[in-house]
Structure formats: structure tokens, C-alpha cells
Design an enzyme around this catalytic site. Structure first.
Site, PDB file in Angstrom:
ATOM      1  N   HIS A 301      46.147  56.855 -35.853  1.00  0.00           N
ATOM      2  CA  HIS A 301      45.478  55.839 -34.787  1.00  0.00           C
ATOM      3  C   HIS A 301      43.946  55.090 -35.385  1.00  0.00           C
ATOM      4  O   HIS A 301      43.241  56.364 -35.228  1.00  0.00           O
ATOM      5  CB  HIS A 301      46.026  56.207 -33.632  1.00  0.00           C
ATOM      6  CG  HIS A 301      47.874  55.956 -33.706  1.00  0.00           C
ATOM      7  ND1 HIS A 301      48.194  54.871 -33.324  1.00  0.00           N
ATOM      8  CD2 HIS A 301      48.474  57.337 -32.653  1.00  0.00           C
ATOM      9  CE1 HIS A 301      49.396  54.731 -32.684  1.00  0.00           C
ATOM     10  NE2 HIS A 301      49.876  55.997 -32.515  1.00  0.00           N
ATOM     11  N   GLY A 302      43.170  54.595 -34.601  1.00  0.00           N
ATOM     12  CA  GLY A 302      42.611  54.623 -34.566  1.00  0.00           C
ATOM     13  C   GLY A 302      41.583  53.568 -32.944  1.00  0.00           C
ATOM     14  O   GLY A 302      42.484  52.743 -32.381  1.00  0.00           O
ATOM     15  N   CYS A 352      43.943  51.433 -36.561  1.00  0.00           N
ATOM     16  CA  CYS A 352      42.865  50.406 -35.758  1.00  0.00           C
ATOM     17  C   CYS A 352      41.886  49.917 -35.642  1.00  0.00           C
ATOM     18  O   CYS A 352      41.101  51.768 -35.638  1.00  0.00           O
ATOM     19  CB  CYS A 352      44.285  50.182 -34.122  1.00  0.00           C
ATOM     20  SG  CYS A 352      45.601  49.070 -34.291  1.00  0.00           S
ATOM     21  N   ARG A 353      41.095  49.063 -34.688  1.00  0.00           N
ATOM     22  CA  ARG A 353      39.674  49.469 -34.785  1.00  0.00           C
ATOM     23  C   ARG A 353      39.252  49.251 -33.345  1.00  0.00           C
ATOM     24  O   ARG A 353      37.819  48.506 -32.842  1.00  0.00           O
ATOM     25  CB  ARG A 353      39.531  48.528 -35.609  1.00  0.00           C
ATOM     26  CG  ARG A 353      39.547  48.846 -37.239  1.00  0.00           C
ATOM     27  CD  ARG A 353      38.369  48.294 -38.346  1.00  0.00           C
ATOM     28  NE  ARG A 353      37.206  48.727 -37.859  1.00  0.00           N
ATOM     29  CZ  ARG A 353      36.129  48.427 -39.505  1.00  0.00           C
ATOM     30  NH1 ARG A 353      36.180  47.484 -40.111  1.00  0.00           N
ATOM     31  NH2 ARG A 353      34.777  48.246 -38.853  1.00  0.00           N
ATOM     32  N   GLU A 438      33.823  46.993 -47.015  1.00  0.00           N
ATOM     33  CA  GLU A 438      32.884  47.481 -46.115  1.00  0.00           C
ATOM     34  C   GLU A 438      32.164  48.481 -46.784  1.00  0.00           C
ATOM     35  O   GLU A 438      32.653  49.370 -48.028  1.00  0.00           O
ATOM     36  CB  GLU A 438      33.027  47.701 -45.235  1.00  0.00           C
ATOM     37  CG  GLU A 438      33.893  47.615 -43.604  1.00  0.00           C
ATOM     38  CD  GLU A 438      34.299  47.114 -42.333  1.00  0.00           C
ATOM     39  OE1 GLU A 438      33.905  48.715 -42.412  1.00  0.00           O
ATOM     40  OE2 GLU A 438      34.934  47.040 -41.784  1.00  0.00           O
TER      41      GLU A 438
END
Length: 452
Positions: A301-302, A352-353, A438
Site C-alpha cells: 500500500h502507499g 498507490c500514491r 521517474e
């Protein structure tokens, strides 16, 4: 933001991965010096001092033991980097001794003991699970595939034999030196096709002849080449939904990386401190000096601030359980990881972000000075502030599409072209999400040349 998930078709489980699915460290709450043991005052017993003197997060040590068991290893060693000797410690660790330092539930202790016994038995004798009762049976006569199971014999009220080769109930007359039974395909080895298309020597020679100066050097496949990959997969959380389907991503990514010639160090269910310790130790592995590249894969998760650890409570410093991706670059940069200097470092992050949907309706339209951070290429599963979707049955689009693209095109494309094809597939098939490349500082093309 927790990782989003959907429901797709059923996908078969991997038995080895399942073996470790339900292990997690037993939580211990310590009272703060101010006497407050409620709410944010609760803290995990975060570090354990090993007999060799190294201190490491308890989750990390448990995850390391899981990895060793998964590799069918019966002896454990310290994974910490020894500053004084400038090498991985490797000191032998007693499972019983570490259990005295890290509190485990009786169920967890029993699980480790049972699986240690099974792995040990596998090294000492020939055994397999009986297809009738799943009890492990030793084959005493190594020349005979017809094996007697006493438990099934007692249960079924007739003498029960099974075939050691095809793992089915024995068909045909039982004999003392049987080479096969009468089941279809018995005795025929089933070879699983490798989906990774190999590179041809002619293609590699042509590329190097034309653009050698623009291509990162790649070592030939041999016993001297020691490629390493670190895979951290957080599946079971104390405060968020478990990441169902992440086992599929882990299995797919492990198979791809192994086919590409990497030894994969897979660690499950780490706190932020555990991930940080794992990254530091990984960056100091001696194998990097004999490698030409590395992969780091993080799945969890993030949120906008980083990658979530599995802990539900803050640590002793009052920090939430969030791992910053900056730590990856800091550990592997020119200064801190000399073994990977001037070598490609590929980072894949599935998390996720943020909480926003990724789609929107629009109108048509030699001693020398080196940069501290270079030779990196990172592909994240989504753009900032957006969700990353994972399916509980199949896994995530991100990992599964990477594996598919690499299998089909790694024999002819360099890494950034492979990533471009992943992005293109998302644009065409997964409009709710877009991966993001990135902090890419590759100054040459990185070809994997699979099979060579």
C-alpha cells in the site's frame, strides 16, 4: 491511500508462496517512559539485538527466516552488513535463540518448527506427500516407484500404494522394482515452458558492434556473474486491508527475474524500518561487485508520502510506518553502493500514491567526479496523487503487464523501450491508471540480453 483493488477471474495459488502466507510477527506493546500506553503511545518492540551484536528490526529478521525457509535452507545467518569487516555478517543464527528474543505466538512457533523439520527431512531423506492423505512418506527403496502409505491403508481399509513419479494412486500390479505405474504420462517429465523469449547471439553481437559505447556493459552468463534482485512484498497489514492477489505478482516477478539471471531475495511483510534495513543490507552485498546491474521491486500500500509498512502504530520516535522512496536511491547511489557504481539500477514500485482516480474526461487534443545519483531507472505503477489498482485474483495490471512485456520483448528492446511499451499498454487497455517513469538517470541503453 490504500491500494485499490478489483475482482477478476480466479487464478491458481502457488503452493510455495502459500506456505508463508499466514506468518506474521507477534505484536508487543511497550509502555512509554511517561507511562502512557494508549493510542499513539503504543509502540512495537522494533529492534532485536542478535547474538552477533547486530541490531535489526524484528519484522526484518522474521522475513529473512521466511526467505531462508522458502529457499529450503535449514540454517539461518545474519543478513546485516558488518561495518568493521566491510561485508555481510553471515554469522550463524539459532532459530531457538532468536525465538527467545522475538516473541512469537505458539502457533507461529509451531509453524516454523514443523517447516524446519520438513526442510531438514528433505535434505536427509527422500520423502513426498502421499496424494491420498497428504502425509509425508519416506521412500526407503530408491529403485522402486511403488510406495506404500500405512495411513491410507488403515483409513481406506485396503492396501494403498502411490506412484512416486506421477504422485497418483498406483495403477497396475505393485512390484518391488517398479519403474513406472500404469497412469497416463507416468514417467514422462512435464517441462514448463519458459515464456521469456531468449536473445540470439547474433542480435547481441550486432548491437554491440554498432553502439557499444551507448550500451551498458553486460556480463556473460556464467558462474562468475552474480546478479541480485530485492523483492519486498507487503501483503498482510495490521491497519489496512490485506493485499489479496499480491502473491500472484510476487510469483510472476520472481519467475521473470530468475529467468533473466537474477538471484531474488524475497522478503514479506516489513515495517518501514524493516524495509530501510533490508535496503541498506542489500546495497552492501558482495555479489554486486560481480554483477552488471540490479533490480529492486517494492509492492505495498502507499500514499503521497511514501510506501506503507505493515505496522498499525507509530514507532518509538513518533513516526508513522511510511518508507520514503528516497531511501532506495540513497542506499544504491554512487557513494553508498560502490559495487553498483556505473551499473544500471532498475526500480519497480507497485503502490498507490494518493486517492485520486487517474482518469479524467477531456476534449480531444578513473578518479573523477561523479554525480551522486546516476544510472537509475524507476517505473512506478501510477502518477502522483492517484490510485494503483490490484485485482485480488490475478494481481496488479502493473506487475502482470511488466512481466508480459519483458517476456515478449526483452530479447530485442532496452529497458526504457520496455517501459514505454508498458505505458502504451496502459493507455490502450487501462485508462484509469498510468505508470510513471521517474528519476531516470541512465546515460546509456540497458539491454538485458536474456539467455546470454
Amino acid at each position: 491511500m490504500a491500494e485499490a483493488s478489483e475482482t477478476w477471474d480466479e487464478y491458481p495459488e502457488d503452493s510455495v508462496t502459500n506456505l508463508f502466507k499466514n506468518i506474521s510477527i507477534h505484536k508487543t506493546e511497550l509502555q512509554r517512559s511517561d507511562g502512557n500506553s494508549e493510542g499513539r503511545g503504543k509502540s512495537r518492540r522494533e529492534f532485536v539485538k542478535l547474538p552477533c551484536g547486530h541490531r535489526r528490526p524484528a519484522h526484518y529478521i522474521i522475513a529473512w527466516f521466511k526467505y531462508c525457509l522458502k529457499q529450503r535452507q535449514t540454517e539461518f545467518s545474519c543478513p546485516a552488513f558488518d561495518e568493521s569487516r566491510k561485508r555481510i555478517c553471515g554469522a550463524k543464527l539459532s532459530f531457538e535463540g532468536v525465538c527467545g528474543l522475538i516473541p512469537l505466538t505458539s502457533k507461529q512457533t509451531q509453524f516454523f518448527q514443523e517447516n524446519l523439520s520438513l526442510v531438514t527431512a528433505g535434505h536427509l531423506c527422500h520423502y513426498k506427500a502421499c496424494p491420498g492423505c497428504l502425509t509425508y512418506v519416506e521412500r526407503r527403496d530408491q529403485t522402486n516407484l511403488c510406495v506404500h502409505c500405512t495411513i491410507c491403508t488403515a483409513t481406506k481399509k485396503h492396501t494403498y500404494y502411490f506412484c512416486w513419479s506421477c504422485r497418483s494412486e498406483w495403477k497396475g500390479p505393485p512390484t518391488h522394482n517398479a519403474l513406472r505405474c500404469s497412469n497416463n504420462r507416468c514417467g514422462q517429465e512435464v517441462i514448463r515452458e519458459d515464456p521469456l523469449v531468449p536473445c540470439t547471439p547474433e542480435f547481441k553481437e550486432k548491437k554491440l558492434r554498432k553502439k557499444r559505447d551507448d550500451i551498458y556493459p553486460v556480463k556473460e552468463r556464467s558462474s562468475d556473474r552474480k546478479r541480485l534482485a530485492l523483492l519486498i512484498n507487503n501483503v498482510e497489514f495490521e491497519y489496512l486491508d490485506n493485499r489479496d492477489g499480491a502473491e500472484k505478482d510476487e510469483m510472476s516477478m520472481e519467475r521473470l527475474l530468475k529467468a533473466l539471471g537474477y538471484t531474488v531475495l524475497t522478503l514479506r511483510d516489513l515495517t518501514a524500518q524493516g524495509m530501510s534495513a533490508a535496503m541498506r543490507d542489500f546495497s552492501q552485498r558482495e555479489e554486486h561487485s560481480r554483477s552488471d546491474s540490479c533490480f529492486v521491486v517494492l509492492m505495498s500500500h502507499g500514499s503521497a508520502s511514501g510506501i506503507c509498512g505493515v505496522s498499525s502504530i507509530v514507532n518509538s520516535d513518533g513516526e508513522e510506518d511510511i518508507f520514503s522512496t528516497d531511501d532506495i536511491y540513497n542506499c544504491l547511489n554512487t557513494t553508498n553502493c560502490p559495487g553498483l557504481r556505473d551499473k544500471p539500477k532498475i526500480i519497480l514500485i507497485q503502490s498507490c500514491r494518493g486517492g485520486n482516480d487517474g482518469c479524467v474526461d477531456v476534449q480531444d487534443s578513473m578518479p573523477k567526479t561523479e554525480h551522486r545519483e546516476k544510472d537509475f531507472c524507476c517505473l512506478r505503477s501510477c502518477t502522483p496523487n492517484t490510485v494503483s489498482i490490484r485485482n485480488p485474483q490475478r494481481g496488479s495490471d502493473f506487475i502482470q503487464d511488466i512481466v508480459e512485456i519483458f517476456n515478449k520483448h526483452a530479447h530485442e528492446d532496452h529497458i526504457e523501450e520496455l517501459f514505454r511499451k508498458v505505458l502504451k499498454k496502459f493507455k490502450e487497455h487501462h485508462p484509469r491508471q498510468m505508470p510513471s517513469k521517474e528519476r531516470t538517470t541512465l546515460n546509456k541503453h540497458f539491454y538485458l540480453f536474456p539467455g546470454l
